[in-house]
Design an enzyme around this catalytic site. Structure first.
Site, PDB file in Angstrom:
ATOM      1  N   GLU A 440     -10.156   5.614  -6.955  1.00  0.00           N
ATOM      2  CA  GLU A 440     -10.136   5.313  -5.516  1.00  0.00           C
ATOM      3  C   GLU A 440     -10.360   3.811  -5.274  1.00  0.00           C
ATOM      4  O   GLU A 440     -11.008   3.411  -4.310  1.00  0.00           O
ATOM      5  CB  GLU A 440     -11.184   6.170  -4.785  1.00  0.00           C
ATOM      6  CG  GLU A 440     -10.929   6.381  -3.304  1.00  0.00           C
ATOM      7  CD  GLU A 440      -9.524   6.831  -2.987  1.00  0.00           C
ATOM      8  OE1 GLU A 440      -9.091   7.862  -3.534  1.00  0.00           O
ATOM      9  OE2 GLU A 440      -8.860   6.135  -2.209  1.00  0.00           O
TER      10      GLU A 440
HETATM   11  C1  LIG Z   1     -10.673  10.639 -14.149  1.00  0.00           C
HETATM   12  C2  LIG Z   1      -9.673   9.985 -13.273  1.00  0.00           C
HETATM   13  C3  LIG Z   1      -9.252  10.632 -12.126  1.00  0.00           C
HETATM   14  C4  LIG Z   1      -8.275  10.047 -11.315  1.00  0.00           C
HETATM   15  N1  LIG Z   1      -7.789  10.735 -10.239  1.00  0.00           N
HETATM   16  C5  LIG Z   1      -6.691  10.262  -9.605  1.00  0.00           C
HETATM   17  C6  LIG Z   1      -5.998  11.053  -8.643  1.00  0.00           C
HETATM   18  O1  LIG Z   1      -6.411  12.176  -8.315  1.00  0.00           O
HETATM   19  N2  LIG Z   1      -4.868  10.551  -8.077  1.00  0.00           N
HETATM   20  C7  LIG Z   1      -4.381   9.322  -8.404  1.00  0.00           C
HETATM   21  O2  LIG Z   1      -3.338   8.927  -7.875  1.00  0.00           O
HETATM   22  N3  LIG Z   1      -5.017   8.524  -9.298  1.00  0.00           N
HETATM   23  C8  LIG Z   1      -6.150   8.970  -9.907  1.00  0.00           C
HETATM   24  N4  LIG Z   1      -6.780   8.204 -10.852  1.00  0.00           N
HETATM   25  C9  LIG Z   1      -6.283   6.866 -11.127  1.00  0.00           C
HETATM   26  C10 LIG Z   1      -7.211   5.782 -10.632  1.00  0.00           C
HETATM   27  O3  LIG Z   1      -7.180   5.713  -9.235  1.00  0.00           O
HETATM   28  C11 LIG Z   1      -6.786   4.463 -11.306  1.00  0.00           C
HETATM   29  O4  LIG Z   1      -7.165   4.574 -12.669  1.00  0.00           O
HETATM   30  C12 LIG Z   1      -7.440   3.257 -10.663  1.00  0.00           C
HETATM   31  O5  LIG Z   1      -6.881   3.021  -9.395  1.00  0.00           O
HETATM   32  C13 LIG Z   1      -7.290   1.985 -11.499  1.00  0.00           C
HETATM   33  O6  LIG Z   1      -5.969   1.786 -11.916  1.00  0.00           O
HETATM   34  P1  LIG Z   1      -5.651   1.481 -13.460  1.00  0.00           P
HETATM   35  O7  LIG Z   1      -6.338   2.540 -14.250  1.00  0.00           O
HETATM   36  O8  LIG Z   1      -4.210   1.322 -13.621  1.00  0.00           O
HETATM   37  O9  LIG Z   1      -6.398   0.129 -13.771  1.00  0.00           O
HETATM   38  P2  LIG Z   1      -5.791  -1.343 -13.518  1.00  0.00           P
HETATM   39  O10 LIG Z   1      -5.217  -1.418 -12.156  1.00  0.00           O
HETATM   40  O11 LIG Z   1      -4.923  -1.695 -14.661  1.00  0.00           O
HETATM   41  O12 LIG Z   1      -7.116  -2.221 -13.560  1.00  0.00           O
HETATM   42  C14 LIG Z   1      -7.719  -2.678 -14.779  1.00  0.00           C
HETATM   43  C15 LIG Z   1      -8.791  -3.716 -14.430  1.00  0.00           C
HETATM   44  O13 LIG Z   1      -8.195  -4.828 -13.753  1.00  0.00           O
HETATM   45  C16 LIG Z   1      -8.818  -5.056 -12.513  1.00  0.00           C
HETATM   46  N5  LIG Z   1      -7.829  -5.472 -11.532  1.00  0.00           N
HETATM   47  C17 LIG Z   1      -6.577  -4.995 -11.360  1.00  0.00           C
HETATM   48  N6  LIG Z   1      -5.975  -5.623 -10.346  1.00  0.00           N
HETATM   49  C18 LIG Z   1      -6.849  -6.523  -9.859  1.00  0.00           C
HETATM   50  C19 LIG Z   1      -6.828  -7.480  -8.800  1.00  0.00           C
HETATM   51  N7  LIG Z   1      -5.766  -7.627  -8.022  1.00  0.00           N
HETATM   52  N8  LIG Z   1      -7.939  -8.224  -8.588  1.00  0.00           N
HETATM   53  C20 LIG Z   1      -9.039  -8.071  -9.354  1.00  0.00           C
HETATM   54  N9  LIG Z   1      -9.103  -7.205 -10.366  1.00  0.00           N
HETATM   55  C21 LIG Z   1      -8.037  -6.429 -10.606  1.00  0.00           C
HETATM   56  C22 LIG Z   1      -9.456  -3.726 -12.119  1.00  0.00           C
HETATM   57  O14 LIG Z   1     -10.557  -3.922 -11.248  1.00  0.00           O
HETATM   58  C23 LIG Z   1      -9.857  -3.177 -13.480  1.00  0.00           C
HETATM   59  O15 LIG Z   1     -11.116  -3.680 -13.843  1.00  0.00           O
HETATM   60  C24 LIG Z   1      -7.777   8.755 -11.638  1.00  0.00           C
HETATM   61  C25 LIG Z   1      -8.243   8.101 -12.775  1.00  0.00           C
HETATM   62  C26 LIG Z   1      -9.155   8.703 -13.592  1.00  0.00           C
HETATM   63  C27 LIG Z   1      -9.577   7.985 -14.847  1.00  0.00           C
END
Ligand SMILES: Cc1cc2nc3c(=O)[nH]c(=O)nc-3n(C[C@H](O)[C@H](O)[C@H](O)COP(=O)(O)OP(=O)(O)OC[C@H]3O[C@@H](n4cnc5c(N)ncnc54)[C@H](O)[C@@H]3O)c2cc1C
Length: 597
Positions: A440
């Site tokens: 989220e």
């Molecule tokens: C157990 C679990 C349940 C989930 N449930 C759902 C769900 O029901 N529906 C759904 O759609 N998704 C779901 N997700 C996905 C979740 O919302 C994403 O994992 C999350 O939004 C982060 O995206 P990412 O994993 O691609 O990380 P990334 O976006 O790759 O981020 C990696 C790191 O980079 C940082 N970062 C990235 N962009 C920026 C920026 N612009 N400025 C500063 N820092 C940045 C982040 O803060 C983080 O530390 C779930 C994930 C998990 C693990």
């Protein structure tokens, strides 16, 4: 392994003395909400949380959700618990009465939801995601979609999911690639893959309603080209009966650090030609709809931080009372004592307790203001209150979840070695809590939202008003005849100074030095959380002091509240200076060359 007992005394205190339950009861649409009703609901919720959900928490962690042949089997006890949850009417507590919900205020929901999350976070995610899907359909779905889906989702007969994330599109949803092709009958055919979908598949209900972000063929690139669709697992016949299986399936579930009983699914849409989907709202405006719902969803995850902190605290206290180790540190003699007598263990327990109480108070205050912003008769009051809510949402999400992890980690520390091994359950709380700062919107994303859309965009107006409110409370405390209350007020005034200095600096550099501004974002967010939590603890201390003076309420509870607020002032509010320093001196963030890492 400790049981969970809902902290009803603190919840009642916060609801009445801090979060404005009385004010909420006067709002249009809340006529039937009375102190007796609120009491009865939180009492019953406490029984359900403690008696039904909490005993399943460890089982769920151990057994997890299982995947085989495209289906997900939930952990033992899950189906019965969900059935009781639905039969008890808990699914539609704050839902729209027009669609079968009970229309109760967000403030009351916050207290009840805290209990579900504390008792069993993995279970609570299913109704939480359903609530998000309901809100999206309510916000922009047409009459046909609302009538077809909302009553059965509101009752809990069907659950909902949010399908946003794809491998290349996490924080940055502009990269979403899932496609939606218009079909002749006015519906769409969805193809693509989604990952990490919470409760994307399960055996709790006979239908699952997926809300899916996808691109239409003519969509512009980036965030302005994403649309939102309802994609049911089973299509619905004109008579309302379940029809054919839709072309959407779960391909696998993740093995993960915590919340083992919450299935995290890889979802394939359209392997057999295209899943039938129905557009929600206008084409290309899916992300806007997501933004409408984001406040509720982010608040809900912030509340997970509060909840897991409470659970970890209760367990740590129980252990600290029973574990005997060492002698009294002052006398250095006599019988061996329970570790709760050691000042350092007290420090840990009070860090846990005071921050949990501060977070609960702040979260409920925001929930109460959500009701005011939605229901107050005066439009100006609604607008002003909404600005406060918008400002605080990333703080609740970011600060409460980061602090929840800190508290769950302290819970392990209080247990010593047995905290690190799995038998006690302390480790589960830490593992479960760890996701809350990621999904989220990660803490980094909350922090960017906070400094950009919430602080800089209105040139600091909303946060300046907040700092003004904090100073008023600090002044009232400092004018008290009670030394403890004065002290709490002095520390709050320091905190407000630190926050103001950081805000002024941010506004002075914003747009001119964006690297420094973005580097300051997370310290700013944590600073706002720490000081806002202290603001609520100061209000709590004032209320407790007044109650003691007038002889109202439980005197032991009120004295404990003042002691806890005093501890918070010295041990948590005192972090404000350091956070402000880090925020103001964030300019060096990019100094180390990328190649040097
Ligand atoms: C157990 C679990 C349940 C989930 N449930 C759902 C769900 O029901 N529906 C759904 O759609 N998704 C779901 N997700 C996905 C979740 O919302 C994403 O994992 C999350 O939004 C982060 O995206 P990412 O994993 O691609 O990380 P990334 O976006 O790759 O981020 C990696 C790191 O980079 C940082 N970062 C990235 N962009 C920026 C920026 N612009 N400025 C500063 N820092 C940045 C982040 O803060 C983080 O530390 C779930 C994930 C998990 C693990």
């Amino acid at each position: 392994m400790s049981d969970y007992a809902a902290p009803l005394a603190d919840m009642r205190f916060v609801l009445t003395h801090l979060a404005g339950l009385h004010e909420v009861e006067q709002l249009p649409g809340c006529e039937e909400v009375s102190p007796d009703l609120v009491d009865a609901i939180i009492e019953e919720a406490g029984k359900f949380a403690g008696g039904v959900l909490s005993p399943l928490n460890a089982v769920g962690d151990r057994e997890g959700a299982r995947f085989a042949g495209g289906t997900v089997t939930t952990a033992p006890g899950w189906r019965e618990a969900y059935r009781h949850f639905v039969e008890g009417g808990w699914a539609g507590l704050s839902g729209e009465p027009e669609y079968g919900g009970q229309g109760l205020p967000a403030l009351l929901s916050a207290a009840v939801n805290e209990m579900w999350k504390a008792a069993n976070m993995a279970f609570s995610l299913c109704p939480m995601l359903t609530a998000g899907a309901i809100e999206a359909i309510l916000a922009r779905g047409d009459a046909a979609l609302r009538d077809a889906y909302l009553p059965r989702m509101m009752s809990g007969e069907w659950t909902g999911t949010m399908n946003l994330t794809e491998p290349q599109a996490g924080s940055d949803l502009s990269a979403v690639r899932t496609r939606a092709e218009p079909a002749d009958d006015g519906s769409y055919r969805i193809t693509g893959q989604k990952i990490f979908i919470t409760y994307g598949e399960h055996d709790l209900t006979d239908n699952i309603v997926h809300l899916v972000l996808a691109r239409l063929p003519d969509a512009p690139e980036g965030v302005k080209g994403i649309s939102l669709f309802v994609v049911p697992k089973f299509l619905i016949s004109p008579d309302g009966a379940l029809g054919a299986r839709n072309d959407v399936r779960c391909v696998s579930i993740e093995h993960k650090l915590g919340i083992h009983a919450s299935p995290t699914c890889v979802m394939a849409f359209g392997d057999a030609g295209g899943a039938v989907g129905y557009l929600v709202g206008e084409p290309h405006r899916g992300l806007e709809i997501m933004f409408i719902m984001m406040n509720a969803a982010r608040f809900a995850v912030g509340l997970e931080g509060v909840a897991i902190a409470e659970r970890a605290y209760q367990q740590a206290v129980a252990y600290a009372r029973e574990r005997v180790q060492g002698v009294d540190g002052a006398t250095r003699s006599g019988a061996r004592v329970p570790i709760i007598r050691h000042p350092d263990v007290r420090r840990m327990l009070l860090l846990m307790r005071s921050q949990t109480e501060a977070m609960r108070a702040l979260a409920y205050v925001v929930a109460g203001q959500v009701d005011v912003a939605a229901r107050h008769a005066d439009a100006q009051v609604r607008t002003r209150t909404q600005a406060f809510v918008d400002l605080m949402i990333p703080v609740i999400k970011g600060w409460c979840t980061e602090t929840g992890i800190e508290i769950a980690s302290l819970g392990v520390q209080v247990h010593g070695g047995v905290g690190y091994v799995e038998e006690t359950g302390a480790a589960q709380h830490l593992r479960d809590a760890r996701i809350t700062t990621i999904y989220e919107g990660t803490t980094g994303i909350q922090a960017n939202d906070f400094i950009g859309r919430k602080v800089a965009r209105d040139n600091g107006a909303a946060i300046t008003a907040l700092i003004g409110d904090m100073r008023t409370v600090a002044g009232t405390c400092e004018a008290s005849s009670d030394g403890d209350i004065q002290h709490i007020g002095t520390l709050l005034a320091f905190g407000a100074d630190a926050l103001q200095a950081a805000v002024e600096h941010l506004l002075s550099i914003y747009t001119q030095d964006m690297h420094a501004a973005l580097g300051a974002a997370t310290p700013m967010l944590m600073l706002a959380g720490v000081v806002s939590g202290g603001w609520q603890m100061a209000r709590a201390a004032l209320a407790a002091h007044a109650a003691l003076q007038s002889g109202q309420g439980d005197a032991a509870f009120m004295r404990a509240k003042i002691a806890t607020a005093h501890f918070y002032a010295d041990h948590v509010m005192s972090r404000a200076d350091g956070l402000a320093h880090a925020a103001i001196h964030a300019g060096g963030m990019m100094r180390l060359d990328e190649t040097a890492f």
